[in-house]
Scaffold this active site. Structure first.
Site, PDB file in Angstrom:
ATOM      1  N   LYS A 160     -63.283 -50.219 -19.940  1.00 34.99           N
ATOM      2  CA  LYS A 160     -63.164 -51.584 -20.318  1.00 34.99           C
ATOM      3  C   LYS A 160     -62.436 -51.525 -21.759  1.00 34.99           C
ATOM      4  O   LYS A 160     -62.855 -52.024 -22.743  1.00 34.99           O
ATOM      5  CB  LYS A 160     -64.726 -52.222 -20.658  1.00 34.99           C
TER       6      LYS A 160
HETATM    7  N1  PMP Z   1     -63.371 -55.238 -13.329  1.00 36.42           N
HETATM    8  C1  PMP Z   1     -62.937 -55.776 -14.514  1.00 36.42           C
HETATM    9  C2  PMP Z   1     -61.472 -55.328 -14.575  1.00 36.42           C
HETATM   10  C3  PMP Z   1     -63.521 -56.395 -15.380  1.00 36.42           C
HETATM   11  O1  PMP Z   1     -62.883 -56.767 -16.526  1.00 36.42           O
HETATM   12  C4  PMP Z   1     -64.753 -56.828 -15.111  1.00 36.42           C
HETATM   13  C5  PMP Z   1     -65.525 -57.852 -15.946  1.00 36.42           C
HETATM   14  N2  PMP Z   1     -66.191 -57.037 -17.055  1.00 36.42           N
HETATM   15  C6  PMP Z   1     -65.263 -56.605 -14.004  1.00 36.42           C
HETATM   16  C7  PMP Z   1     -64.860 -55.731 -13.120  1.00 36.42           C
HETATM   17  C8  PMP Z   1     -67.015 -56.999 -13.398  1.00 36.42           C
HETATM   18  O2  PMP Z   1     -67.689 -56.122 -14.409  1.00 36.42           O
HETATM   19  P1  PMP Z   1     -69.289 -56.599 -14.917  1.00 36.42           P
HETATM   20  O3  PMP Z   1     -69.702 -57.115 -13.590  1.00 36.42           O
HETATM   21  O4  PMP Z   1     -69.691 -55.569 -15.616  1.00 36.42           O
HETATM   22  O5  PMP Z   1     -69.048 -57.820 -15.662  1.00 36.42           O
END
Ligand code: PMP
Length: 307
Positions: A160
Protein backbone atom coordinates in the site's frame (compact mmCIF):
# COMPACT_ATOMS: atom_id res chain seq x y z
CA UNK A 1 -26.55 26.05 -12.58
CA UNK A 2 -23.66 26.26 -10.18
CA UNK A 3 -23.25 23.42 -7.69
CA UNK A 4 -23.14 24.24 -3.97
CA UNK A 5 -19.54 24.16 -2.75
CA UNK A 6 -18.57 20.92 -0.99
CA UNK A 7 -18.09 21.48 2.74
CA UNK A 8 -14.42 21.90 3.64
CA UNK A 9 -13.08 19.08 5.77
CA UNK A 10 -11.33 20.94 8.52
CA UNK A 11 -11.27 18.35 11.25
CA UNK A 12 -8.30 18.16 13.56
CA UNK A 13 -5.47 16.13 12.08
CA UNK A 14 -2.29 14.64 13.52
CA UNK A 15 1.03 15.45 11.86
CA UNK A 16 4.42 14.55 13.32
CA UNK A 17 3.39 15.05 16.93
CA UNK A 18 1.07 18.08 16.50
CA UNK A 19 -2.69 18.46 16.23
CA UNK A 20 -3.93 21.07 13.75
CA UNK A 21 -6.98 21.77 11.60
CA UNK A 22 -6.45 19.77 8.41
CA UNK A 23 -6.32 22.86 6.19
CA UNK A 24 -3.47 24.27 8.30
CA UNK A 25 -1.22 21.21 8.12
CA UNK A 26 1.95 21.91 6.14
CA UNK A 27 4.90 19.94 4.79
CA UNK A 28 7.81 21.46 2.81
CA UNK A 29 7.49 21.13 -0.97
CA UNK A 30 10.75 19.20 -1.09
CA UNK A 31 9.43 16.53 1.27
CA UNK A 32 10.88 13.21 0.12
CA UNK A 33 7.46 11.50 0.06
CA UNK A 34 6.07 14.22 -2.22
CA UNK A 35 9.03 13.99 -4.59
CA UNK A 36 9.42 10.21 -4.75
CA UNK A 37 6.17 8.68 -3.47
CA UNK A 38 7.93 7.25 -0.42
CA UNK A 39 5.10 6.57 1.96
CA UNK A 40 2.66 3.84 2.86
CA UNK A 41 -0.78 4.26 4.28
CA UNK A 42 -4.03 2.73 5.45
CA UNK A 43 -7.68 3.50 5.00
CA UNK A 44 -9.87 2.66 7.99
CA UNK A 45 -13.62 3.10 8.16
CA UNK A 46 -15.50 4.20 11.23
CA UNK A 47 -19.21 3.35 11.24
CA UNK A 48 -21.70 5.47 13.19
CA UNK A 49 -24.11 3.10 14.92
CA UNK A 50 -26.37 5.87 16.24
CA UNK A 51 -24.46 6.21 19.51
CA UNK A 52 -20.76 5.99 18.70
CA UNK A 53 -18.16 5.46 16.01
CA UNK A 54 -16.88 1.90 15.71
CA UNK A 55 -13.58 1.56 13.85
CA UNK A 56 -13.64 -1.54 11.65
CA UNK A 57 -10.56 -3.77 11.80
CA UNK A 58 -8.45 -1.08 13.46
CA UNK A 59 -5.83 -3.51 14.81
CA UNK A 60 -5.59 -5.38 11.49
CA UNK A 61 -5.01 -2.17 9.51
CA UNK A 62 -2.36 -0.90 11.90
CA UNK A 63 -0.61 -4.26 11.99
CA UNK A 64 -0.50 -4.20 8.16
CA UNK A 65 0.82 -0.63 8.17
CA UNK A 66 3.54 -1.50 10.66
CA UNK A 67 4.68 -4.53 8.63
CA UNK A 68 4.55 -2.62 5.32
CA UNK A 69 6.58 0.28 6.72
CA UNK A 70 9.22 -2.21 7.82
CA UNK A 71 9.37 -3.72 4.33
CA UNK A 72 9.82 -0.21 2.93
CA UNK A 73 12.59 0.60 5.46
CA UNK A 74 10.43 3.13 7.29
CA UNK A 75 9.95 3.39 11.02
CA UNK A 76 6.27 3.49 11.94
CA UNK A 77 5.05 4.31 15.44
CA UNK A 78 4.03 1.14 17.29
CA UNK A 79 0.57 -0.23 16.50
CA UNK A 80 -0.48 0.80 20.03
CA UNK A 81 0.67 4.39 19.44
CA UNK A 82 -1.08 4.56 16.05
CA UNK A 83 -4.22 3.10 17.61
CA UNK A 84 -4.20 5.75 20.34
CA UNK A 85 -3.91 8.50 17.68
CA UNK A 86 -6.78 6.95 15.66
CA UNK A 87 -9.04 6.95 18.74
CA UNK A 88 -7.92 10.45 19.72
CA UNK A 89 -8.83 11.84 16.30
CA UNK A 90 -12.38 10.56 16.81
CA UNK A 91 -12.49 11.92 20.37
CA UNK A 92 -11.26 15.35 19.28
CA UNK A 93 -13.62 15.67 16.29
CA UNK A 94 -16.74 13.96 17.70
CA UNK A 95 -18.15 12.84 14.32
CA UNK A 96 -21.75 11.63 14.19
CA UNK A 97 -21.66 10.06 10.71
CA UNK A 98 -19.52 7.46 8.95
CA UNK A 99 -15.87 8.42 8.73
CA UNK A 100 -12.66 7.30 7.08
CA UNK A 101 -9.22 7.57 8.72
CA UNK A 102 -6.04 7.86 6.71
CA UNK A 103 -2.89 7.05 8.73
CA UNK A 104 0.35 7.35 6.75
CA UNK A 105 4.00 6.65 7.42
CA UNK A 106 6.14 8.73 5.09
CA UNK A 107 9.63 10.02 4.45
CA UNK A 108 9.38 13.52 5.85
CA UNK A 109 13.07 14.31 5.26
CA UNK A 110 14.09 16.62 2.42
CA UNK A 111 17.16 14.67 1.31
CA UNK A 112 17.54 14.57 -2.47
CA UNK A 113 17.65 11.19 -4.20
CA UNK A 114 15.41 8.14 -4.33
CA UNK A 115 16.68 6.16 -1.36
CA UNK A 116 14.93 4.88 1.75
CA UNK A 117 17.82 4.89 4.21
CA UNK A 118 19.01 7.96 6.12
CA UNK A 119 15.85 9.95 5.36
CA UNK A 120 13.72 10.96 8.38
CA UNK A 121 10.33 9.27 8.82
CA UNK A 122 7.08 11.04 9.66
CA UNK A 123 3.59 9.95 10.62
CA UNK A 124 0.22 11.55 10.10
CA UNK A 125 -3.45 10.69 10.43
CA UNK A 126 -6.40 12.65 9.16
CA UNK A 127 -10.13 12.06 9.11
CA UNK A 128 -12.86 12.70 6.61
CA UNK A 129 -16.54 11.88 6.32
CA UNK A 130 -17.20 9.10 3.83
CA UNK A 131 -20.41 7.64 2.48
CA UNK A 132 -20.21 5.19 -0.42
CA UNK A 133 -16.90 5.25 -2.32
CA UNK A 134 -18.49 3.42 -5.24
CA UNK A 135 -22.27 3.25 -5.57
CA UNK A 136 -23.07 -0.05 -3.82
CA UNK A 137 -26.78 0.05 -4.73
CA UNK A 138 -26.43 -0.17 -8.50
CA UNK A 139 -24.08 -2.49 -10.30
CA UNK A 140 -20.71 -1.34 -11.55
CA UNK A 141 -19.77 -1.38 -15.20
CA UNK A 142 -16.09 -2.28 -15.22
CA UNK A 143 -13.42 -2.89 -17.84
CA UNK A 144 -10.24 -4.90 -17.92
CA UNK A 145 -7.50 -2.28 -17.92
CA UNK A 146 -4.91 -1.95 -20.63
CA UNK A 147 -2.55 -1.06 -17.78
CA UNK A 148 -0.85 -4.03 -16.14
CA UNK A 149 -0.70 -4.31 -12.32
CA UNK A 150 2.68 -3.56 -10.79
CA UNK A 151 4.51 -6.78 -10.09
CA UNK A 152 5.67 -7.74 -6.62
CA UNK A 153 9.28 -7.65 -7.79
CA UNK A 154 8.91 -4.07 -9.05
CA UNK A 155 6.80 -2.33 -6.43
CA UNK A 156 5.01 -4.69 -4.06
CA UNK A 157 1.33 -3.78 -4.16
CA UNK A 158 0.87 -5.54 -0.83
CA UNK A 159 2.68 -2.59 0.81
CA UNK A 160 0.00 0.00 0.00
CA UNK A 161 2.82 2.36 -0.98
CA UNK A 162 1.79 5.88 -1.96
CA UNK A 163 3.90 5.83 -5.16
CA UNK A 164 2.21 2.63 -6.32
CA UNK A 165 -1.12 4.40 -6.57
CA UNK A 166 -0.01 6.08 -9.78
CA UNK A 167 -0.56 2.63 -11.32
CA UNK A 168 -4.09 2.61 -9.89
CA UNK A 169 -4.72 6.17 -11.01
CA UNK A 170 -3.74 5.39 -14.62
CA UNK A 171 -6.11 2.42 -14.73
CA UNK A 172 -9.00 4.20 -13.03
CA UNK A 173 -8.59 7.29 -15.23
CA UNK A 174 -8.61 5.20 -18.39
CA UNK A 175 -11.77 3.45 -17.16
CA UNK A 176 -13.56 6.72 -16.33
CA UNK A 177 -12.51 8.37 -19.61
CA UNK A 178 -13.95 5.38 -21.47
CA UNK A 179 -17.27 5.55 -19.59
CA UNK A 180 -16.73 2.76 -17.05
CA UNK A 181 -17.05 2.93 -13.26
CA UNK A 182 -13.92 0.98 -12.38
CA UNK A 183 -10.94 -0.88 -13.83
CA UNK A 184 -9.83 -4.47 -13.27
CA UNK A 185 -6.10 -5.06 -13.47
CA UNK A 186 -4.45 -8.15 -14.88
CA UNK A 187 -1.02 -8.90 -13.44
CA UNK A 188 2.10 -9.32 -15.57
CA UNK A 189 1.22 -13.02 -16.05
CA UNK A 190 -2.10 -11.96 -17.60
CA UNK A 191 -4.17 -13.22 -14.65
CA UNK A 192 -7.00 -11.35 -12.98
CA UNK A 193 -5.54 -9.30 -10.15
CA UNK A 194 -7.74 -6.64 -8.49
CA UNK A 195 -9.49 -3.31 -9.02
CA UNK A 196 -7.75 0.06 -8.71
CA UNK A 197 -8.53 0.08 -4.97
CA UNK A 198 -10.51 -3.13 -4.41
CA UNK A 199 -10.05 -6.89 -4.33
CA UNK A 200 -12.20 -9.02 -6.60
CA UNK A 201 -14.34 -12.13 -6.14
CA UNK A 202 -16.15 -14.13 -8.79
CA UNK A 203 -18.84 -16.77 -8.31
CA UNK A 204 -18.62 -19.97 -10.33
CA UNK A 205 -20.46 -23.21 -9.63
CA UNK A 206 -21.78 -21.90 -6.32
CA UNK A 207 -18.37 -21.03 -4.87
CA UNK A 208 -16.40 -17.83 -4.43
CA UNK A 209 -13.08 -17.60 -6.25
CA UNK A 210 -10.48 -14.88 -5.67
CA UNK A 211 -6.84 -14.42 -6.73
CA UNK A 212 -4.38 -15.76 -4.20
CA UNK A 213 -1.87 -13.69 -2.24
CA UNK A 214 0.94 -14.23 -4.76
CA UNK A 215 -1.10 -12.68 -7.60
CA UNK A 216 0.31 -9.13 -6.99
CA UNK A 217 -2.78 -8.06 -5.06
CA UNK A 218 -3.02 -5.98 -1.94
CA UNK A 219 -3.73 -8.47 0.84
CA UNK A 220 -7.03 -6.81 1.58
CA UNK A 221 -8.54 -6.83 5.03
CA UNK A 222 -12.05 -6.85 3.58
CA UNK A 223 -11.01 -9.76 1.34
CA UNK A 224 -9.97 -11.66 4.46
CA UNK A 225 -13.29 -10.77 6.13
CA UNK A 226 -15.12 -12.16 3.07
CA UNK A 227 -13.36 -15.49 3.53
CA UNK A 228 -14.49 -15.60 7.18
CA UNK A 229 -18.07 -14.56 6.37
CA UNK A 230 -18.31 -17.04 3.50
CA UNK A 231 -17.13 -19.84 5.77
CA UNK A 232 -19.67 -18.86 8.42
CA UNK A 233 -22.41 -18.75 5.76
CA UNK A 234 -21.39 -22.18 4.45
CA UNK A 235 -20.12 -20.80 1.12
CA UNK A 236 -16.90 -22.29 -0.27
CA UNK A 237 -13.96 -20.02 -1.18
CA UNK A 238 -11.10 -20.94 -3.51
CA UNK A 239 -7.97 -18.75 -3.73
CA UNK A 240 -6.34 -19.44 -7.10
CA UNK A 241 -5.14 -17.86 -10.36
CA UNK A 242 -8.14 -16.57 -12.35
CA UNK A 243 -8.11 -16.17 -16.14
CA UNK A 244 -9.45 -13.00 -17.73
CA UNK A 245 -12.20 -14.78 -19.67
CA UNK A 246 -13.52 -16.39 -16.48
CA UNK A 247 -14.83 -12.92 -15.63
CA UNK A 248 -17.16 -13.00 -18.63
CA UNK A 249 -18.67 -16.40 -17.81
CA UNK A 250 -19.01 -15.87 -14.05
CA UNK A 251 -22.44 -16.03 -12.39
CA UNK A 252 -21.55 -13.08 -10.14
CA UNK A 253 -18.63 -10.68 -9.74
CA UNK A 254 -18.11 -8.29 -6.85
CA UNK A 255 -15.45 -5.92 -5.57
CA UNK A 256 -14.54 -5.52 -1.91
CA UNK A 257 -12.48 -3.05 0.07
CA UNK A 258 -12.62 -0.63 2.96
CA UNK A 259 -13.77 2.12 0.60
CA UNK A 260 -16.16 0.24 -1.69
CA UNK A 261 -17.30 -2.24 1.01
CA UNK A 262 -19.10 -4.87 -1.12
CA UNK A 263 -20.04 -3.58 -4.59
CA UNK A 264 -21.53 -5.83 -7.24
CA UNK A 265 -20.39 -5.75 -10.84
CA UNK A 266 -23.09 -5.45 -13.49
CA UNK A 267 -20.88 -5.85 -16.55
CA UNK A 268 -17.27 -6.50 -17.53
CA UNK A 269 -16.14 -5.08 -20.88
CA UNK A 270 -19.85 -4.59 -21.72
CA UNK A 271 -20.66 -8.30 -21.12
CA UNK A 272 -23.53 -8.45 -18.62
CA UNK A 273 -22.75 -10.65 -15.60
CA UNK A 274 -25.63 -13.04 -14.87
CA UNK A 275 -28.83 -11.08 -15.48
CA UNK A 276 -27.18 -7.80 -14.51
CA UNK A 277 -28.66 -7.66 -11.03
CA UNK A 278 -26.98 -8.33 -7.69
CA UNK A 279 -26.56 -12.10 -7.41
CA UNK A 280 -27.70 -14.26 -4.48
CA UNK A 281 -24.28 -14.96 -2.95
CA UNK A 282 -23.22 -11.32 -3.30
CA UNK A 283 -26.47 -10.27 -1.61
CA UNK A 284 -25.91 -12.62 1.33
CA UNK A 285 -22.30 -11.66 1.86
CA UNK A 286 -22.97 -7.92 1.46
CA UNK A 287 -25.75 -8.11 4.06
CA UNK A 288 -23.54 -10.06 6.46
CA UNK A 289 -20.72 -7.53 6.00
CA UNK A 290 -22.97 -4.53 6.64
CA UNK A 291 -24.50 -6.17 9.71
CA UNK A 292 -21.00 -6.76 11.10
CA UNK A 293 -19.77 -3.22 10.28
CA UNK A 294 -22.78 -1.53 11.89
CA UNK A 295 -22.51 -3.71 14.99
CA UNK A 296 -25.80 -5.51 14.29
CA UNK A 297 -24.28 -8.99 14.65
CA UNK A 298 -22.64 -9.64 18.04
CA UNK A 299 -20.77 -12.61 16.54
CA UNK A 300 -18.44 -10.09 14.86
CA UNK A 301 -18.15 -7.52 17.65
CA UNK A 302 -14.39 -8.26 17.85
CA UNK A 303 -14.06 -6.63 14.40
CA UNK A 304 -15.04 -3.27 15.91
CA UNK A 305 -13.16 -0.86 18.16
CA UNK A 306 -15.49 1.66 19.82
CA UNK A 307 -13.77 5.05 19.59
N1 PMP B 1 -6.57 -3.36 -3.44
C1 PMP B 1 -6.10 -2.11 -3.48
C2 PMP B 1 -5.15 -1.72 -4.55
C3 PMP B 1 -6.52 -1.16 -2.54
O1 PMP B 1 -6.07 0.10 -2.57
C4 PMP B 1 -7.47 -1.55 -1.56
C5 PMP B 1 -7.97 -0.56 -0.56
N2 PMP B 1 -7.17 -0.52 0.58
C6 PMP B 1 -7.91 -2.89 -1.55
C7 PMP B 1 -7.44 -3.76 -2.51
C8 PMP B 1 -8.83 -3.38 -0.49
O2 PMP B 1 -8.11 -3.52 0.72
P1 PMP B 1 -8.80 -3.36 2.14
O3 PMP B 1 -9.91 -4.32 2.17
O4 PMP B 1 -7.72 -3.73 3.10
O5 PMP B 1 -9.26 -1.97 2.26
Amino acid sequence: MSQPAAPVNNSLAYLNGDWQPLTETVVPVNTHALQYGTGCFEGIRGYWDGKRINLLFLAEHLDRLHRNAKLLLMQAPTPAQMSAIACEIVARNQPTANIYLRPMVFKKGTTMGPVLVNVADGFMTYMQFLGDYLDTSKGLNVCVSSWCRLSDNSLPTRTKATGGYLNSALAKSEAVLNGYDEAIFLNDRGQVCEGSAENIFIVREGMLHTPDRTADILEGITRRAMVTLAKDLGIGVIERPIARTELYVSDEVFLVGTGCQVSYVRSVDRRIIGDGSRGPLTTRIQQAYEDAAYGRNPAYSSWLTPA
